[in-house]
Every structure is written in structure tokens, then in C-alpha cells.
Design an enzyme around this catalytic site. Structure first.
Site, PDB file in Angstrom:
ATOM      1  CG  ASP A 268       5.259  17.545  22.389  1.00  0.00           C
ATOM      2  OD1 ASP A 268       4.909  16.942  21.359  1.00  0.00           O
ATOM      3  OD2 ASP A 268       6.239  17.217  23.080  1.00  0.00           O
TER       4      ASP A 268
ATOM      5  CE1 TYR B 241       8.134  15.364  32.161  1.00  0.00           C
ATOM      6  CE2 TYR B 241       8.743  13.254  31.188  1.00  0.00           C
ATOM      7  CZ  TYR B 241       8.827  14.636  31.215  1.00  0.00           C
ATOM      8  OH  TYR B 241       9.595  15.299  30.289  1.00  0.00           O
TER       9      TYR B 241
ATOM     10  CE  LYS C  47       9.844  20.473  33.655  1.00  0.00           C
ATOM     11  NZ  LYS C  47       9.657  19.707  34.883  1.00  0.00           N
TER      12      LYS C  47
HETATM   13  P1  13P Z   1       9.058  17.651  25.881  1.00  0.00           P
HETATM   14  O1  13P Z   1       8.459  18.187  27.145  1.00  0.00           O
HETATM   15  O2  13P Z   1       9.604  18.720  25.005  1.00  0.00           O
HETATM   16  O3  13P Z   1       8.070  16.756  25.194  1.00  0.00           O
HETATM   17  O4  13P Z   1      10.317  16.782  26.285  1.00  0.00           O
HETATM   18  C1  13P Z   1      10.141  15.778  27.215  1.00  0.00           C
HETATM   19  C2  13P Z   1      11.376  15.063  27.607  1.00  0.00           C
HETATM   20  O5  13P Z   1      11.345  14.428  28.638  1.00  0.00           O
HETATM   21  C3  13P Z   1      12.589  15.138  26.802  1.00  0.00           C
HETATM   22  O6  13P Z   1      13.639  14.398  27.332  1.00  0.00           O
HETATM   23 MG    MG Z   2       7.715  15.981  23.484  1.00  0.00          MG
HETATM   24 MG    MG Z   3       8.578  20.224  24.117  1.00  0.00          MG
END
Ligand code: 13P
Ligand code: MG
Ligand code: MG
Ligand code: 13P
Length: 378
Positions: free
Chosen positions: A13, A230, A233
Site C-alpha cells: 500500500d 502502526y 495492516k
Molecule cells: P490499510 O492497512 O489497508 O492501509 O488500512 C489501515 C487502516 O487502519 C484502515 O482503517
Molecule cells: Mg492504507
Molecule cells: Mg490495505
């Protein structure tokens, strides 16, 4: 012996439009350009670029084996180029998964996720690429356990002589960075006793015990453990080979008709139900979710990906889009139902993850402020 083919998926991402939704089309085009160039140079045989939610997925085939520097460099180049575009447009999370300034020769540890398998191509070789957004690698543990360990799910385990010989399951402790290989069916119950702890264990790889080679491989990279904080994800991929001694295509897809909870939507900190859909429908629109799962199918043909496009076309593919059809409306409706139910718990467990798994929390500060106000009970 025939030369072994390698399938490499590298995903990241590196920015999206209006929160964690979807990459800008120009970023996908840029990745295609980079991969087209590297195919022309002969580094890879074939490729396909797609997305799930805000994650760009690069599927590549080649004859250079796992962990090849030139192939990993392609992933790095594509994602750093796409990052430049995302930064210029001030996209959300521009360069989110790029954790280093310099490429060291392997994409592992640099931020993007990867899953690779190398094997002798069979005369007919169906391959399914699962891709997920808003979840973590262990989200595949439950479906893969049902597919490979449960004869009430996969009839092939009972009636296919080679499938009946069982599978070796490589399980990773994603926290301690350790691995163990266990064998089914003998150790099925012990395998499940590990995999049930989705915060620690995830399936990395499943291998046929009938000599067919790798059956499934998952990108188990834990982005936030790599980054130390963080940032997003893991949104893992899982590549699977099907048929003739392995689960059939339909045995792979059928489990997704069940409603399965997985961690990772909204701020990486909630449980929601896996929502099977087409990449076209994978933009997470409700509470940044629910966690999406897509499944795209190809046949391998002499190291190339053959979809519905004319034979011989490189890169511009039309895979079979398994979760696009109306039969999955049932699973989608149930996923929304289950996800709404989880939302009704608000910021209470088990709607949110346990304290050691929360991607971020203000609790340490709250507790610090309260230090002098906490009194001992009698
Ligand atoms: P992604 O991991 O898809 O970037 O999403 C992160 C997130 O915290 C969405 O609420
Ligand atoms: Mg994202
Ligand atoms: Mg994502
Ligand atoms: P067909 O008879 O349509 O080839 O299907 C065989 C099969 O085993 C499907 O799971």
C-alpha cells in the site's frame, strides 16, 4: 528435469485517495509500466497488476527461483515509482509500506509483503491468487485449515489418492520469527491448537506429501512489527495451486461461503467478517471495511499466466474473477450482518482487539494520568 517456474507476488500500500480506500489509477499504470519493461528485459516471463482495496498486488512469473534479487528489485522499483506519484498528489498514506530508503536485495523487511513458490509446472496448472485488505496473515489460517485439514470441507482429502497422503504445514510464530513444519493428517489437532491463536501463529506454506510440491503460500510479513509502530495492516496474499492431488478450485473457494471473523479493519484494531468480492468491489466503504478477500484464477502455460485474454499476451490479463458473481451475495450479506453485530459492541472487546494486539491505544497515557488516583483495594 524441466526447469522450475516461480510465482512471485509482491504487494504494498503506497497511498490511496481519500483515506485507506484505493490507489490512484496512475499508480497502477506506473507499476504496469515497470513490470512491462522488466518483462521486455527478460527478467520475468509474465505479470499481472491488480489491487485489493488500497493495496497494489504484483503477480509475476519467472525462472529465477524464490528470493531472487532482480525480481525483488522489480517490486521495489514499481512501488517507489508509484510512491512518487502518490506523494505528488498528496494521497493518503503515500509511501505507507516503504520502510527503508535503500533496497538491500530482498523485499523482505523493506515493508512490502511477498509470497513466492517454485515448482515443476504440470501439463495443466490452475493457480488461484487470493488477496486481502484490512487484515493480517493469520486471516488465511481458518480457511486454509478447513481446505487442507477438514475432509468434511474438502472431499478430495477422502477420495483423491494423492491428497489423502496429506500435507506439510509450515507455521510461523510471527512475533518471535520462528517456524515449525507439522504434518496432516497425523498432527491435525496439534496444528489447530497453534493456529487457533491468530495473534501469534500463521500458515506460511503448505506442501503436498505426494511429491507435487508447494500447494499454498501466504505473505506472512508483519508490517507493524517490521516498522516498530502502526502504519497499516499487512493485507496478505495467498497463492494456491489446484486440482489433481491438491484441493480442487471449488474446494478452495467454497470455504469463503462461511462467515469468518478476522482482525484488522478500522485502524487495524477491530474484528470484522471477511467479505468476498471482485477487485472492482474491493474499495472498503463501511468502517474502512469489512476486510476484503478476492480470488483471481489463471492457468500456467510454459511459465506464463493464461487467463481469458488471447494467448501470448503479456501483462494485459483477464483472470477468472471468482468472487464477482451473484452466488457470493449470500456470503457478502452475512459478512455485513456479522460485521454490524461486531460494531454494535463499539470500543468493547471482542469488537476491538485484545490489548496486546491493538495497533494503537491511548491507554498508557490515560493510566499515567491516573497513577496518583488509583488506590489499593482492601
Ligand atoms: P490499510 O492497512 O489497508 O492501509 O488500512 C489501515 C487502516 O487502519 C484502515 O482503517
Ligand atoms: Mg492504507
Ligand atoms: Mg490495505
Ligand atoms: P468436470 O467434470 O466439469 O471437468 O469437473 C471435474 C471436477 O472434479 C470438478 O471439481
Amino acid at each position: 528435469m524441466a526447469e522450475k517456474v516461480t510465482i512471485s507476488v509482491i504487494k504494498a500500500d503506497v497511498g490511496s485517495v481519500c483515506g485507506h480506500t484505493r490507489p490512484h489509477p496512475s499508480m497502477i499504470e506506473k507499476c504496469k509500466e515497470v513490470l512491462a519493461d522488466r518483462a521486455k528485459q527478460g527478467i520475468i516471463e509474465d505479470y499481472y497488476v491488480t489491487r485489493v482495496g488500497d493495496d497494489i498486488n504484483l503477480f509475476m512469473t519467472h525462472y529465477r527461483g524464490d528470493n531472487n534479487k532482480e525480481v525483488h528489485q522489480i517490486g521495489w522499483d514499481a512501488f517507489t515509482e508509484a510512491t512518487k506519484l502518490a506523494k505528488a498528489m498528496h494521497l493518503y498514506g503515500a509511501g505507507q509500506d516503504i520502510l527503508t530508503d535503500a533496497f538491500s536485495g530482498n523485499i523482505k523487511g523493506a515493508g512490502p509483503g511477498s509470497a513466492e513458490m517454485t515448482f515443476e509446472e504440470r501439463p495443466a496448472e490452475p493457480v488461484i491468487f487470493f488477496m486481502a485488505d484490512k487484515t493480517e496473515p493469520s486471516a488465511y489460517s481458518l480457511p486454509l485449515a478447513r481446505i487442507f485439514l477438514d475432509p468434511f470441507t474438502t472431499t478430495g482429502l477422502v477420495i483423491d489418492k494423492k491428497a489423502k497422503m496429506g500435507f506439510d504445514v509450515e507455521i510461523h510464530d510471527v512475533i518471535k520469527n520462528k517456524k515449525v513444519v507439522m504434518s496432516s493428517p497425523e498432527e491435525t489437532l496439534s496444528i489447530l491448537s497453534l493456529l487457533g491463536d491468530t495473534s501469534t501463529y500463521a500458515i506460511k506454506r503448505i506442501t503436498s506429501r505426494a511429491g507435487i510440491g508447494p500447494a499454498a503460500v501466504v505473505s506472512t510479513d508483519k508490517l507493524n512489527l517490521t516498522a516498530g509502530k502502526y502504519i497499516g495492516k499487512d493485507d496478505p496474499v495467498c497463492v494456491c495451486r489446484a486440482q489433481s492431488g491438491l484441493p480442487s478450485v471449488g474446494e478452495y473457494t467454497q470455504v469463503f461461503m462461511n462467515t469468518m471473523l478476522a482482525a484488522g479493519w478500522m485502524r487495524g484494531s477491530h474484528y470484522g467478517a471477511l467479505y468476498p468480492c471482485s477487485p472492482e468491489e474491493s474499495t472498503p466503504a463501511y468502517f474502512d471495511g469489512p476486510p476484503r478477500i478476492c480470488a483471481l484464477g489463471f492457468q500456467l502455460c510454459n511459465g506464463h499466466l493464461q487467463g481469458l485474454e488471447a494467448p501470448g499476451i503479456i501483462g494485459d490479463k483477464q483472470p477468472v474473477d471468482f468472487f464477482a458473481g451473484a452466488e457470493w451475495d449470500y456470503a457478502r450479506r452475512n459478512a455485513i450482518k456479522a460485521s454490524r453485530f461486531m460494531r454494535s459492541q463499539g470500543p468493547f472487546m471482542p469488537s476491538i482487539l485484545g490489548p496486546e494486539e491493538m495497533e494503537y491505544t491511548s491507554r498508557p497515557e490515560v493510566l499515567k494520568e491516573l497513577t496518583s488516583r488509583f488506590e489499593n483495594l482492601d
